[in-house]
Design an enzyme around this catalytic site. Structure first.
Site, PDB file in Angstrom:
ATOM      1  N   GLU A 172      43.763  30.897  38.780  1.00 51.48           N
ATOM      2  CA  GLU A 172      44.909  30.709  39.663  1.00 51.48           C
ATOM      3  C   GLU A 172      44.749  29.446  40.498  1.00 51.48           C
ATOM      4  OE1 GLU A 172      46.978  32.628  43.564  1.00 51.48           O
ATOM      5  OE2 GLU A 172      45.957  34.045  42.229  1.00 51.48           O
ATOM      6  N   SER A 213      39.026  38.997  41.166  1.00 49.55           N
ATOM      7  CA  SER A 213      38.785  38.627  42.559  1.00 49.55           C
ATOM      8  C   SER A 213      39.189  39.733  43.513  1.00 49.55           C
ATOM      9  CB  SER A 213      39.562  37.348  42.882  1.00 49.55           C
ATOM     10  OG  SER A 213      39.397  36.987  44.233  1.00 49.55           O
ATOM     11  N   CYS A 238      52.599  35.435  37.338  1.00 53.28           N
ATOM     12  CA  CYS A 238      53.154  36.296  38.385  1.00 53.28           C
ATOM     13  C   CYS A 238      54.127  35.486  39.243  1.00 53.28           C
ATOM     14  CB  CYS A 238      52.025  36.836  39.255  1.00 53.28           C
ATOM     15  SG  CYS A 238      52.630  37.739  40.702  1.00 53.28           S
ATOM     16  N   SER A 243      44.637  44.894  38.742  1.00 55.06           N
ATOM     17  CA  SER A 243      44.780  44.714  37.293  1.00 55.06           C
ATOM     18  C   SER A 243      44.217  45.905  36.513  1.00 55.06           C
ATOM     19  CB  SER A 243      44.081  43.415  36.863  1.00 55.06           C
ATOM     20  OG  SER A 243      42.781  43.336  37.402  1.00 55.06           O
TER      21      SER A 243
END
Length: 321
Positions: A130, A227, A100, A271
């Site tokens: 991430e 998350s 991203c 998502s």
């Protein structure tokens, strides 16, 4: 027979621009090059998306050493560390970077702060892809802060030379509480150039905060390892919802959740494809919750261009045809 049962449907919800870009990148890679296309980790944290892409020929692996020499591999939306890129190069893998762009921005900030010899206090969850990717940009300069309670135990080389960054999918409120406590310990703490928590995460939390006080039950569609989906359940409860539950799909609804419930709030993580929300609304309608009212707090129109590797391959395909 009249009923006062209703659904408050959060907007925005579901896919963000970064997720949309990553999923399309895998779909286009399959279209351009055929199966198999390898993907390191889950392209996004959603079971349905991973299962659907697997059926089309994507093969999900944990590390690049599971990918055959010279094959194509897509890096997920969560980003990767330089060490992962190097490992892929050593195996001559053809990489497609679906990170991203908002995560890439945080990576660049980490590199810059490390170059300035600052200690980076990275607010996020240890083990999340991430966080591993961002910390991997400057491992010697980075300390991961999992929660506000971690703050008291942090030791830094120079308290006057510290800066904070964050995972993009956290609870906005908890992150700012962590920053507040960090600043109490380190008054010279510097802020990043802009808030790192992504616009989509913030927007989905704001929408839930608005509808939650009116809800007997809030249902969040999203996977357990997402998350931002898990945070939405927490935000709903903190904002006044009587109960809140996360599900991957409508089949996971529990009848006991609906006892005495008049108003159901519905949202989905960043998502989550909209088809899963539509399935949930159908399941709720079958239980008498057919009055759906949208609660909109923002309109999103951000779009990201596809990864450059995909754009180059599409251009080459067009030129050859």
């Amino acid at each position: 027979m009249a009923t006062d049962k209703r659904v408050l449907l959060a907007a925005p919800r579901g896919y963000c621009a970064g997720v949309d870009r990553a999923v399309i990148a895998v779909e286009k890679a399959l279209e351009l090059h055929g199966a198999p296309i390898y993907v390191r980790k889950e392209i996004v944290h959603n079971k349905f998306v991973v299962e659907t892409l697997s059926e089309r020929g994507a093969i999900f692996v944990n590390e690049t050493d599971e990918v055959p020499q010279g094959a194509r591999v897509v890096f997920s939306a969560h980003g990767v560390s330089p060490a992962v890129r190097e490992a892929a190069d050593q195996r001559n893998l053809l990489t497609i970077d679906a990170t991203c762009p908002l995560v890439t921005k945080v990576h660049k900030e980490a590199v810059r702060f490390a170059r300035e010899d600052q200690t980076i206090l990275l607010i996020g969850h240890t083990g999340h892809e991430e966080v591993e990717g961002t910390a991997g940009e400057a491992p010697e300069h980075t300390i991961i802060v999992n929660s506000p309670d971690d703050v008291d135990f942090i030791e830094v080389p120079d308290p006057n030379n510290v800066v904070w960054l964050s995972q993009t999918t956290l609870s906005v409120d908890e992150t700012m509480e962590t920053v507040r406590r960090l600043r109490e310990r380190f008054p010279a703490l510097q802020d990043p150039p802009s808030d790192d928590i992504c616009y989509a995460t913030q927007n989905r939390q704001v929408a839930v905060k608005k509808l939650a006080p009116e809800c007997d039950l809030v249902i969040v569609v999203g996977s357990a390892n997402s998350s931002n989906s898990v945070r939405l359940v927490e935000v709903a409860l903190q904002s006044g919802a009587r109960t809140a539950h996360r599900i991957d799909r409508a089949a996971e609804l529990q009848e006991e959740w609906f006892a005495g419930v008049t108003t159901v709030g519905v949202t989905s993580g960043a998502s989550v494809p909209e088809i899963l929300v539509r399935d949930l609304l159908d399941a709720l309608a079958q239980r008498g919750y057919s009055d759906v009212q949208e609660v909109r707090t923002a309109t999103e129109d951000l779009m990201f261009s596809l990864p450059r590797e995909i754009r180059a391959d599409m251009k080459a395909r067009a030129a050859a045809s």
